[in-house]
Write a protein that holds these residues in place. Sequence first.
Motif, PDB file in Angstrom:
ATOM      1  N   UNK A 166      13.270 -47.733 -11.734  1.00  0.00           N
ATOM      2  CA  UNK A 166      14.479 -47.644 -12.551  1.00  0.00           C
ATOM      3  C   UNK A 166      15.595 -48.399 -11.825  1.00  0.00           C
ATOM      4  N   UNK A 167      16.477 -49.022 -12.603  1.00  0.00           N
ATOM      5  CA  UNK A 167      17.576 -49.804 -12.040  1.00  0.00           C
ATOM      6  C   UNK A 167      18.885 -49.312 -12.636  1.00  0.00           C
ATOM      7  N   UNK A 168      19.912 -49.261 -11.808  1.00  0.00           N
ATOM      8  CA  UNK A 168      21.239 -48.875 -12.250  1.00  0.00           C
ATOM      9  C   UNK A 168      22.242 -49.800 -11.578  1.00  0.00           C
ATOM     10  N   UNK A 169      23.391 -49.948 -12.186  1.00  0.00           N
ATOM     11  CA  UNK A 169      24.455 -50.768 -11.608  1.00  0.00           C
ATOM     12  C   UNK A 169      25.781 -50.051 -11.803  1.00  0.00           C
ATOM     13  N   UNK A 170      26.675 -50.236 -10.859  1.00  0.00           N
ATOM     14  CA  UNK A 170      28.007 -49.668 -10.979  1.00  0.00           C
ATOM     15  C   UNK A 170      28.967 -50.516 -10.161  1.00  0.00           C
ATOM     16  N   UNK A 171      30.247 -50.338 -10.426  1.00  0.00           N
ATOM     17  CA  UNK A 171      31.265 -50.990  -9.645  1.00  0.00           C
ATOM     18  C   UNK A 171      31.911 -49.938  -8.757  1.00  0.00           C
ATOM     19  N   UNK A 172      31.944 -50.212  -7.476  1.00  0.00           N
ATOM     20  CA  UNK A 172      32.530 -49.275  -6.520  1.00  0.00           C
ATOM     21  C   UNK A 172      34.013 -49.106  -6.806  1.00  0.00           C
ATOM     22  N   UNK A 173      34.469 -47.881  -6.928  1.00  0.00           N
ATOM     23  CA  UNK A 173      35.887 -47.609  -7.194  1.00  0.00           C
ATOM     24  C   UNK A 173      36.738 -48.062  -6.019  1.00  0.00           C
ATOM     25  N   UNK A 174      37.995 -48.413  -6.289  1.00  0.00           N
ATOM     26  CA  UNK A 174      38.898 -48.811  -5.195  1.00  0.00           C
ATOM     27  C   UNK A 174      39.096 -47.664  -4.209  1.00  0.00           C
ATOM     28  N   UNK A 175      39.219 -48.025  -2.956  1.00  0.00           N
ATOM     29  CA  UNK A 175      39.442 -47.008  -1.910  1.00  0.00           C
ATOM     30  C   UNK A 175      40.881 -46.912  -1.537  1.00  0.00           C
TER      31      UNK A 175
ATOM     32  N   UNK B  70      21.415 -39.759  -0.975  1.00  0.00           N
ATOM     33  CA  UNK B  70      21.348 -40.195  -2.376  1.00  0.00           C
ATOM     34  C   UNK B  70      19.973 -39.891  -2.947  1.00  0.00           C
ATOM     35  N   UNK B  71      18.932 -40.128  -2.165  1.00  0.00           N
ATOM     36  CA  UNK B  71      17.578 -39.787  -2.603  1.00  0.00           C
ATOM     37  C   UNK B  71      17.491 -38.311  -2.985  1.00  0.00           C
ATOM     38  N   UNK B  72      18.063 -37.430  -2.173  1.00  0.00           N
ATOM     39  CA  UNK B  72      18.027 -35.998  -2.458  1.00  0.00           C
ATOM     40  C   UNK B  72      18.815 -35.662  -3.730  1.00  0.00           C
ATOM     41  N   UNK B  73      19.953 -36.350  -3.966  1.00  0.00           N
ATOM     42  CA  UNK B  73      20.720 -36.126  -5.201  1.00  0.00           C
ATOM     43  C   UNK B  73      19.888 -36.519  -6.420  1.00  0.00           C
ATOM     44  N   UNK B  74      19.179 -37.626  -6.327  1.00  0.00           N
ATOM     45  CA  UNK B  74      18.333 -38.081  -7.435  1.00  0.00           C
ATOM     46  C   UNK B  74      17.209 -37.076  -7.674  1.00  0.00           C
ATOM     47  N   UNK B  75      16.598 -36.605  -6.615  1.00  0.00           N
ATOM     48  CA  UNK B  75      15.484 -35.663  -6.741  1.00  0.00           C
ATOM     49  C   UNK B  75      15.921 -34.347  -7.375  1.00  0.00           C
ATOM     50  N   UNK B  76      17.174 -33.939  -7.172  1.00  0.00           N
ATOM     51  CA  UNK B  76      17.685 -32.732  -7.828  1.00  0.00           C
ATOM     52  C   UNK B  76      17.685 -32.883  -9.345  1.00  0.00           C
ATOM     53  N   UNK B  77      17.905 -34.103  -9.829  1.00  0.00           N
ATOM     54  CA  UNK B  77      17.924 -34.354 -11.270  1.00  0.00           C
ATOM     55  C   UNK B  77      16.586 -34.803 -11.831  1.00  0.00           C
ATOM     56  N   UNK B  78      15.604 -35.013 -10.969  1.00  0.00           N
ATOM     57  CA  UNK B  78      14.273 -35.471 -11.396  1.00  0.00           C
ATOM     58  C   UNK B  78      13.255 -34.413 -11.006  1.00  0.00           C
ATOM     59  N   UNK B  79      13.318 -33.284 -11.655  1.00  0.00           N
ATOM     60  CA  UNK B  79      12.524 -32.120 -11.242  1.00  0.00           C
ATOM     61  C   UNK B  79      11.053 -32.209 -11.628  1.00  0.00           C
TER      62      UNK B  79
ATOM     63  N   UNK C 240      24.279 -41.766  -9.245  1.00  0.00           N
ATOM     64  CA  UNK C 240      25.133 -42.949  -9.171  1.00  0.00           C
ATOM     65  C   UNK C 240      26.554 -42.646  -9.639  1.00  0.00           C
ATOM     66  N   UNK C 241      26.698 -41.727 -10.560  1.00  0.00           N
ATOM     67  CA  UNK C 241      28.039 -41.309 -10.967  1.00  0.00           C
ATOM     68  C   UNK C 241      28.753 -40.656  -9.793  1.00  0.00           C
ATOM     69  N   UNK C 242      28.056 -39.800  -9.069  1.00  0.00           N
ATOM     70  CA  UNK C 242      28.628 -39.135  -7.897  1.00  0.00           C
ATOM     71  C   UNK C 242      29.026 -40.155  -6.828  1.00  0.00           C
ATOM     72  N   UNK C 243      28.179 -41.132  -6.587  1.00  0.00           N
ATOM     73  CA  UNK C 243      28.468 -42.172  -5.601  1.00  0.00           C
ATOM     74  C   UNK C 243      29.665 -43.002  -6.044  1.00  0.00           C
ATOM     75  N   UNK C 244      29.696 -43.360  -7.320  1.00  0.00           N
ATOM     76  CA  UNK C 244      30.765 -44.220  -7.844  1.00  0.00           C
ATOM     77  C   UNK C 244      32.131 -43.564  -7.722  1.00  0.00           C
TER      78      UNK C 244
END
Length: 131
Positions: free
Chosen positions: A122-131, A24-33, A8-12
């Motif tokens: 698991x739940x996470x929340x973020x605010x999308x950065x300005x584009x 995104x699923x693959x990014x999460x799986x890299x950190x959930x070994x 989610x940090x990468x996405x944000x």
Amino acid sequence: ERGLDIAMREVRIGTGAQYPHDEIRDMICEGAVIFDDCQANLRLEMIPNDPRSYSELPAEVDCANQAAGALDVINPVRRFEMGSSNELVIVRACMLYDPVFPTSQLALQRTTDLNGKSALVAVSAFTQEPR
């Protein structure tokens, strides 16, 4: 949760990038070994929400659904929308896993699928950065 937070940090901070569900699923799986076959057992929901008029997430969690004895996921992703600039986005992840003691009566309420896998949410929340 760690894999979800890292992704989610990468996405944000990936301003303007449109990440599909599977990336995104693959990014999460890299950190959930610690999970076996993470890509087949992890399902995500990404739902933009208005913080000034917040609406709750659906009560039913969107988990991967596999036919008994099968490995192929048979249900489509329910809702996965990237937010726009400065929009609150709620991400909910559901990981299906094989419990260590599947028949134990430890007074735990477990959600299981047709293959006897338990759901970890698991739940996470973020605010999308300005584009």
